[in-house]
Write an enzyme that holds these catalytic residues in place. Structure first.
Site, PDB file in Angstrom:
ATOM      1  N   SER A   1       0.836  -1.196   0.000  1.00  0.00           N
ATOM      2  CA  SER A   1       0.000   0.000   0.000  1.00  0.00           C
ATOM      3  C   SER A   1       0.874   1.251   0.000  1.00  0.00           C
ATOM      4  O   SER A   1       1.667   1.461  -0.909  1.00  0.00           O
ATOM      5  CB  SER A   1      -0.965  -0.035   1.195  1.00  0.00           C
ATOM      6  OG  SER A   1      -1.986   0.926   1.053  1.00  0.00           O
TER       7      SER A   1
ATOM      8  N   GLU B   1      -1.788  -2.680  -8.279  1.00  0.00           N
ATOM      9  CA  GLU B   1      -2.981  -3.019  -7.510  1.00  0.00           C
ATOM     10  C   GLU B   1      -3.509  -1.738  -6.888  1.00  0.00           C
ATOM     11  O   GLU B   1      -2.822  -0.725  -6.845  1.00  0.00           O
ATOM     12  CB  GLU B   1      -2.660  -4.053  -6.425  1.00  0.00           C
ATOM     13  CG  GLU B   1      -1.671  -3.590  -5.363  1.00  0.00           C
ATOM     14  CD  GLU B   1      -2.294  -2.772  -4.243  1.00  0.00           C
ATOM     15  OE1 GLU B   1      -3.495  -2.963  -3.963  1.00  0.00           O
ATOM     16  OE2 GLU B   1      -1.601  -1.926  -3.653  1.00  0.00           O
TER      17      GLU B   1
ATOM     18  N   HIS C   1      -4.773  -5.617  -1.740  1.00  0.00           N
ATOM     19  CA  HIS C   1      -5.652  -5.350  -0.606  1.00  0.00           C
ATOM     20  C   HIS C   1      -6.799  -6.356  -0.477  1.00  0.00           C
ATOM     21  O   HIS C   1      -7.742  -6.126   0.273  1.00  0.00           O
ATOM     22  CB  HIS C   1      -6.238  -3.939  -0.720  1.00  0.00           C
ATOM     23  CG  HIS C   1      -5.265  -2.844  -0.450  1.00  0.00           C
ATOM     24  ND1 HIS C   1      -4.356  -2.406  -1.384  1.00  0.00           N
ATOM     25  CD2 HIS C   1      -5.051  -2.086   0.659  1.00  0.00           C
ATOM     26  CE1 HIS C   1      -3.633  -1.420  -0.880  1.00  0.00           C
ATOM     27  NE2 HIS C   1      -4.043  -1.211   0.356  1.00  0.00           N
TER      28      HIS C   1
END
Length: 306
Positions: free
Chosen positions: A115, A209, A274
């Site tokens: 992230s 992503e 995620h």
């Protein structure tokens, strides 16, 4: 000619890792769960002094505090890896202040996170020539709830690491590509264009992503990377989870529209990012994207000795 990146030495039971918070704040319950998980693997866990600090409601302390905690942990000769407790936001605020020559003196260590930690993967991977682990974070649920997520990270840290990564989704553009893996969170990569941690995608397999971004926002981030030339220089593109980003067909349509004309293989369905299953991706490792076999084969590399 690009030199292979260094693989940190595998961990052993009894080794020390540091639990760090370079981005969003971590509460005591999350920190306790993270510590318990890592200790269950036989590791000694060292929390940074200001792990539970908070500033502005979305930062794990001030930039100076997070910078000092991260630097002290990396330079600690007993620490063999830094495990980011969670993402959120904040690593971009400290990336340009890291003393990379000083960090290099500590030798190869593991960096684990995803992230917002994408920024540190780009920075430390490129500046220190390291393979870093884009993987689940121990203050987040998938590492506790999904056995395969935990097993995969454990294997990346202790061995034997997986020889390949599965691709469980449609192939947007068939083909084969070779090169080091790079990438991470799409929004983070797009917002890094024009900075010192802009993604180096030339000849690399780019992994993307994201989470919680509407389809038009995904389009905007991909268009930013296109306009910067980052997508046209890749050897191939692999798409992980785009969790809670809208209807799957609409998301796939955006990805196909923005990526299918680049002249490189594009595959989907990597369980990383995620989603409920988050496999560990060794960024910087040499790999082969084989869309016909629906996998990324990881090329064996010599690991740094202890």
């Amino acid at each position: 000619m690009r030199r292979p990146r260094l693989l940190p030495p595998l961990l052993r039971p009894g080794d020390t890792v540091a639990l760090v918070a370079p981005a969003g704040p971590v509460d005591a319950t999350e920190a306790s769960a993270a510590r318990s998980l890592l200790e269950s693997w036989g590791l000694t866990v060292r929390s940074t002094p200001r792990l539970l600090a908070s500033r502005l409601g979305y930062l794990a302390g001030s930039d100076e505090e997070r910078l000092e905690d991260f630097t002290e942990a990396w330079l600690d000769p007993e620490v063999r890896g830094l495990v980011c407790a969670r993402g959120g936001y904040g690593t971009q605020r400290m990336a340009d202040r890291l003393d990379y020559p000083r960090l290099a003196t500590a030798g190869p260590k593991f960096l684990v996170g995803s992230s917002d930690v994408t920024c540190l993967h780009q920075a430390l991977g490129d500046r220190l020539g390291l393979v870093t682990l884009h993987g689940p974070m121990p203050a987040c649920r998938p590492l506790h709830d999904d056995k395969e997520t935990a097993r995969h990270l454990h294997a990346a840290l202790f061995g034997p690491s997986a020889p390949s990564l599965p691709l469980n989704g449609p192939v947007l553009v068939p083909g084969r590509a070779e090169g080091p893996l790079t990438g991470g969170n799409l929004s983070m990569l797009a917002s890094s264009v024009g900075t010192s941690t802009a993604p180096d995608t030339a000849g690399r397999i780019l992994v993307l992503e994201d989470v919680g971004e509407d389809p038009y926002r995904l389009d905007r981030a991909l268009t930013q990377l296109r306009r910067a030339g980052a997508l046209h220089r890749t050897a191939g593109i692999v798409l992980g989870d785009f969790f809670a980003c809208g209807p799957s067909k609409q998301v796939e349509g955006v990805l196909r529209d923005r990526l299918s004309d680049l002249g490189v293989p594009v595959a989907t369905g990597l369980p990383a990012g995620h989603g409920p299953r988050q496999l560990t991706v060794p960024l910087g490792a040499d790999a082969v994207l084989e869309t016909a076999r629906h996998r990324i084969a990881l090329t064996p590399q010599k690991r740094t000795s202890r």
